[in-house]
Design a protein around this motif. Sequence first.
Motif, PDB file in Angstrom:
ATOM      1  N   UNK A  67      36.699  68.394  63.959  1.00  0.00           N
ATOM      2  CA  UNK A  67      37.220  67.029  64.093  1.00  0.00           C
ATOM      3  C   UNK A  67      38.712  66.965  63.760  1.00  0.00           C
ATOM      4  N   UNK A  68      39.106  67.651  62.681  1.00  0.00           N
ATOM      5  CA  UNK A  68      40.522  67.582  62.275  1.00  0.00           C
ATOM      6  C   UNK A  68      41.426  68.185  63.352  1.00  0.00           C
ATOM      7  N   UNK A  69      40.916  69.186  64.068  1.00  0.00           N
ATOM      8  CA  UNK A  69      41.731  69.802  65.122  1.00  0.00           C
ATOM      9  C   UNK A  69      41.834  68.907  66.356  1.00  0.00           C
ATOM     10  N   UNK A  70      40.806  68.077  66.574  1.00  0.00           N
ATOM     11  CA  UNK A  70      40.895  67.093  67.667  1.00  0.00           C
ATOM     12  C   UNK A  70      42.066  66.155  67.386  1.00  0.00           C
ATOM     13  N   UNK A  71      42.218  65.814  66.116  1.00  0.00           N
ATOM     14  CA  UNK A  71      43.296  64.895  65.729  1.00  0.00           C
ATOM     15  C   UNK A  71      44.649  65.610  65.761  1.00  0.00           C
ATOM     16  N   UNK A  72      44.727  66.771  65.119  1.00  0.00           N
ATOM     17  CA  UNK A  72      46.021  67.436  64.939  1.00  0.00           C
ATOM     18  C   UNK A  72      46.585  67.933  66.275  1.00  0.00           C
ATOM     19  N   UNK A  73      45.718  68.281  67.209  1.00  0.00           N
ATOM     20  CA  UNK A  73      46.196  68.856  68.474  1.00  0.00           C
ATOM     21  C   UNK A  73      46.909  67.823  69.342  1.00  0.00           C
ATOM     22  N   UNK A  74      46.759  66.531  69.014  1.00  0.00           N
ATOM     23  CA  UNK A  74      47.493  65.497  69.753  1.00  0.00           C
ATOM     24  C   UNK A  74      48.995  65.718  69.640  1.00  0.00           C
ATOM     25  N   UNK A  75      49.422  66.339  68.523  1.00  0.00           N
ATOM     26  CA  UNK A  75      50.840  66.625  68.315  1.00  0.00           C
ATOM     27  C   UNK A  75      51.402  67.500  69.421  1.00  0.00           C
ATOM     28  N   UNK A 109      45.090  59.967  58.496  1.00  0.00           N
ATOM     29  CA  UNK A 109      44.606  59.059  59.546  1.00  0.00           C
ATOM     30  C   UNK A 109      43.078  59.040  59.594  1.00  0.00           C
ATOM     31  N   UNK A 110      42.454  60.200  59.419  1.00  0.00           N
ATOM     32  CA  UNK A 110      40.984  60.252  59.432  1.00  0.00           C
ATOM     33  C   UNK A 110      40.428  59.459  58.255  1.00  0.00           C
ATOM     34  N   UNK A 111      41.095  59.577  57.131  1.00  0.00           N
ATOM     35  CA  UNK A 111      40.703  58.816  55.942  1.00  0.00           C
ATOM     36  C   UNK A 111      40.777  57.311  56.245  1.00  0.00           C
TER      37      UNK A 111
END
Length: 260
Positions: free
Chosen positions: A97-105, A127-129
């Motif tokens: 999940x964290x990589x789904x978020x971070x890869x947007x960069x 942001x996930x928090x």
Amino acid sequence: MHDVVKLENVTVRRGSKYLLSEVSWEVADGERWVILGPNGAGKTTLLNILAAQMHPTSGVVGLLGETLGRVDVFELRPRIGQTSAALAERVPPGEAAVDVVVSAGYGVLGRWTEDYAPEDYAQAEMLMEAFGVGSLRDRTFGTLSSGEKKRVQIARALMTDPELLLLDEPSAGLDLGGREEVVAALGELASEPAAPVSILVTHHVEEIPPGYTHAMLIREGAVVAAGPIDLTLTSENLGQTFGLDLVVAYAEGRWTARAR
Ligand SMILES: Nc1ncnc2c1ncn2[C@@H]1O[C@H](COP(=O)(O)OP(=O)(O)OP(=O)(O)O)[C@@H](O)[C@H]1O
Ligand SMILES: [Mg+2]
């Protein structure tokens, strides 16, 4: 200051079908819009144009001070955050999940060999928090519930600190608790002075977060009404948009609608 969005007579035609016809619209800094309309009205088509993912058949699209067709879309897209069912379907199910978020960069879906800085992870975790999925950091995307997936996607859309945030039915398919969490989180975001201009598509007025300032109603590719939310979201306008006799009400920051 430039308009965040400025559409002039935007038309999208496929064969003999008009997906959007002659849509003119201006969105200024600090505004938060909800777009309402029945299935097939052209809402997702409109968001695809605003995401610089699609060009109109005719008309002029101004985005963040640039004009579509005269700007490198690869420079424009990182300035725009987006969530949609189509995007979610393209996430590899084995992705954390964290990589789904971070890869947007990096504007990519699915982590490959990019190196992310610890600050990027710190931002993704923050942001996930904020969207109540901090504890799901290491879970694979495929194992998340649909509500959890929606919230991870919103965190992803905010990862690049976009100037424009596009949300296509962010609470569709959620249970009551999940919907209320997403609506509350988006309402909180809307109350932050530094929040991006947000444009949210939904079928249900109950899903409009508090703090949304404007509404556009569309039907069969054409604008029925657009403007400040309290003037636009009337029983008459919404009824005309959905072809129903409706009663619309507003109380304590939230909207409801029912058949008369
Ligand atoms: N390539 C295409 N060729 C022909 N028609 C298309 C094409 N793409 C989309 N459409 C049609 O355009 C219309 C608008 O589609 P769009 O996805 O924008 O609607 P929507 O308002 O997002 O609907 P929903 O609420 O169901 O998501 C629909 O009738 C759809 O079938
Ligand atoms: Mg749609």
